[in-house]
Design a protein around this motif. Structure first.
Motif, PDB file in Angstrom:
ATOM      1  N   ARG A 183      25.260  -2.222  11.854  1.00 29.37           N
ATOM      2  CA  ARG A 183      25.119  -0.776  11.939  1.00 29.37           C
ATOM      3  C   ARG A 183      25.923  -0.254  13.103  1.00 29.37           C
ATOM      4  N   ASP A 184      26.328   0.946  13.023  1.00 30.72           N
ATOM      5  CA  ASP A 184      27.053   1.569  14.118  1.00 30.72           C
ATOM      6  C   ASP A 184      26.077   2.320  15.006  1.00 30.72           C
ATOM      7  N   LYS A 185      26.305   2.217  16.282  1.00 31.48           N
ATOM      8  CA  LYS A 185      25.425   2.933  17.207  1.00 31.48           C
ATOM      9  C   LYS A 185      25.832   4.392  17.266  1.00 31.48           C
ATOM     10  N   PRO A 186      24.875   5.270  17.490  1.00 32.43           N
ATOM     11  CA  PRO A 186      25.216   6.679  17.666  1.00 32.43           C
ATOM     12  C   PRO A 186      26.046   6.864  18.929  1.00 32.43           C
ATOM     13  N   GLY A 187      26.904   7.828  18.928  1.00 33.68           N
ATOM     14  CA  GLY A 187      27.743   8.092  20.090  1.00 33.68           C
ATOM     15  C   GLY A 187      27.255   9.283  20.884  1.00 33.68           C
ATOM     16  N   GLY A 188      27.913   9.511  22.017  1.00 31.70           N
ATOM     17  CA  GLY A 188      27.630  10.688  22.836  1.00 31.70           C
ATOM     18  C   GLY A 188      26.183  10.769  23.271  1.00 31.70           C
TER      19      GLY A 188
ATOM     20  N   ALA B 179      23.585  11.120  21.643  1.00 32.28           N
ATOM     21  CA  ALA B 179      22.639  10.415  20.773  1.00 32.28           C
ATOM     22  C   ALA B 179      22.617   8.910  21.039  1.00 32.28           C
ATOM     23  N   SER B 180      23.511   8.413  21.900  1.00 29.80           N
ATOM     24  CA  SER B 180      23.526   6.992  22.234  1.00 29.80           C
ATOM     25  C   SER B 180      22.174   6.609  22.832  1.00 29.80           C
ATOM     26  N   PRO B 181      21.602   5.479  22.420  1.00 26.78           N
ATOM     27  CA  PRO B 181      20.276   5.085  22.916  1.00 26.78           C
ATOM     28  C   PRO B 181      20.156   5.035  24.436  1.00 26.78           C
ATOM     29  N   GLU B 182      21.241   4.717  25.138  1.00 24.36           N
ATOM     30  CA  GLU B 182      21.120   4.685  26.596  1.00 24.36           C
ATOM     31  C   GLU B 182      20.851   6.081  27.149  1.00 24.36           C
ATOM     32  N   TYR B 183      21.488   7.091  26.586  1.00 28.81           N
ATOM     33  CA  TYR B 183      21.264   8.448  27.067  1.00 28.81           C
ATOM     34  C   TYR B 183      19.915   8.988  26.599  1.00 28.81           C
ATOM     35  N   VAL B 184      19.475   8.580  25.441  1.00 24.12           N
ATOM     36  CA  VAL B 184      18.123   8.922  24.988  1.00 24.12           C
ATOM     37  C   VAL B 184      17.112   8.336  25.976  1.00 24.12           C
TER      38      VAL B 184
ATOM     39  N   MET C 294      26.967  -2.415  23.781  1.00 21.94           N
ATOM     40  CA  MET C 294      26.531  -1.640  22.630  1.00 21.94           C
ATOM     41  C   MET C 294      25.056  -1.294  22.754  1.00 21.94           C
ATOM     42  N   PRO C 295      24.712  -0.145  23.332  1.00 18.76           N
ATOM     43  CA  PRO C 295      23.298   0.220  23.411  1.00 18.76           C
ATOM     44  C   PRO C 295      22.748   0.476  22.005  1.00 18.76           C
ATOM     45  N   TRP C 296      21.784  -0.336  21.595  1.00 19.06           N
ATOM     46  CA  TRP C 296      21.283  -0.231  20.225  1.00 19.06           C
ATOM     47  C   TRP C 296      19.944   0.456  20.126  1.00 19.06           C
ATOM     48  N   ALA C 297      19.145   0.388  21.161  1.00 20.51           N
ATOM     49  CA  ALA C 297      17.790   0.909  21.006  1.00 20.51           C
ATOM     50  C   ALA C 297      17.253   1.425  22.330  1.00 20.51           C
TER      51      ALA C 297
END
Length: 182
Positions: free
Chosen positions: A1-6, A8-13, A86-89
């Motif tokens: 799966r591709d991680k969301p960018g910007g 929406a990236s899990p690290e920023y969430v 790759m921040p996934w979650a």
């Protein structure tokens, strides 16, 4: 799966979920890979977090020191963050430094390092750590007053030898700990 960018990236969430008295734990793809620097972690300063722990590296340490929260990382680096990170979650079980970290775990840290503790055990771990610190003070005071080899009192984890030097010292100075030490 591709991680969301910007944004929406899990690290920023995750950044947005952090607040005062909370520690952000970031798993890295490797110890020499940067998980971020001054621009990225400015947001953590703004969120007034309690600290950052990672098994990766961080950049811009002079700036990070000024942010006012402790940072525990494997290393520091001048390298910009890798494309391989790759921040996934967010709020998921991770491994950081070979240790499993779950949402709700407590991170206890000082200048010597950081440890993870299941949330349900925090009070007991703090109690044991505080007690150990008190025992260390007693031993250090004794060795300052009566110089000798520290091995006389080691190891000082349960079970200790009844009527041994540590037992007798604690019996005199802090007898309430003896039931947990023998």
């Amino acid at each position: 799966r591709d991680k969301p960018g910007g944004e929406a990236s899990p690290e920023y969430v995750a950044f947005e979920k952090c607040g005062p008295n909370e520690v952000l734990v970031m798993s890295s793809t490797g110890p020499w890979e940067s998980v971020g620097g001054d621009i990225k972690f400015l947001r953590l300063m703004q969120r007034n977090i309690a600290g950052l722990v990672t098994d990766g590296s961080v950049r811009d340490t002079d700036e990070l020191i000024g942010y006012g929260f402790p940072v525990f990382s494997y290393s520091t680096t001048a390298k910009q963050g890798p494309a391989v990170m790759m921040p996934w979650a967010c709020n998921d079980v991770i491994t950081c430094g070979g240790v499993t970290v779950r949402p709700g775990d407590a991170i206890l840290a000082d200048q010597d390092g950081a440890v993870v503790c299941p949330g349900s055990l925090v009070e007991e771990v703090i109690k044991v750590a505080h007690e150990r610190e008190e025992i260390e003070v007693i031993i250090k005071e004794e060795l300052a007053t009566n110089p000798g080899p520290p091995g006389k009192y080691y190891p000082f984890k349960p079970p200790i030898k009844v009527d041994g030097p540590l037992y007798n010292l604690l019996k005199e100075k802090k007898p309430e700990v003896l039931p947990r030490m023998i």
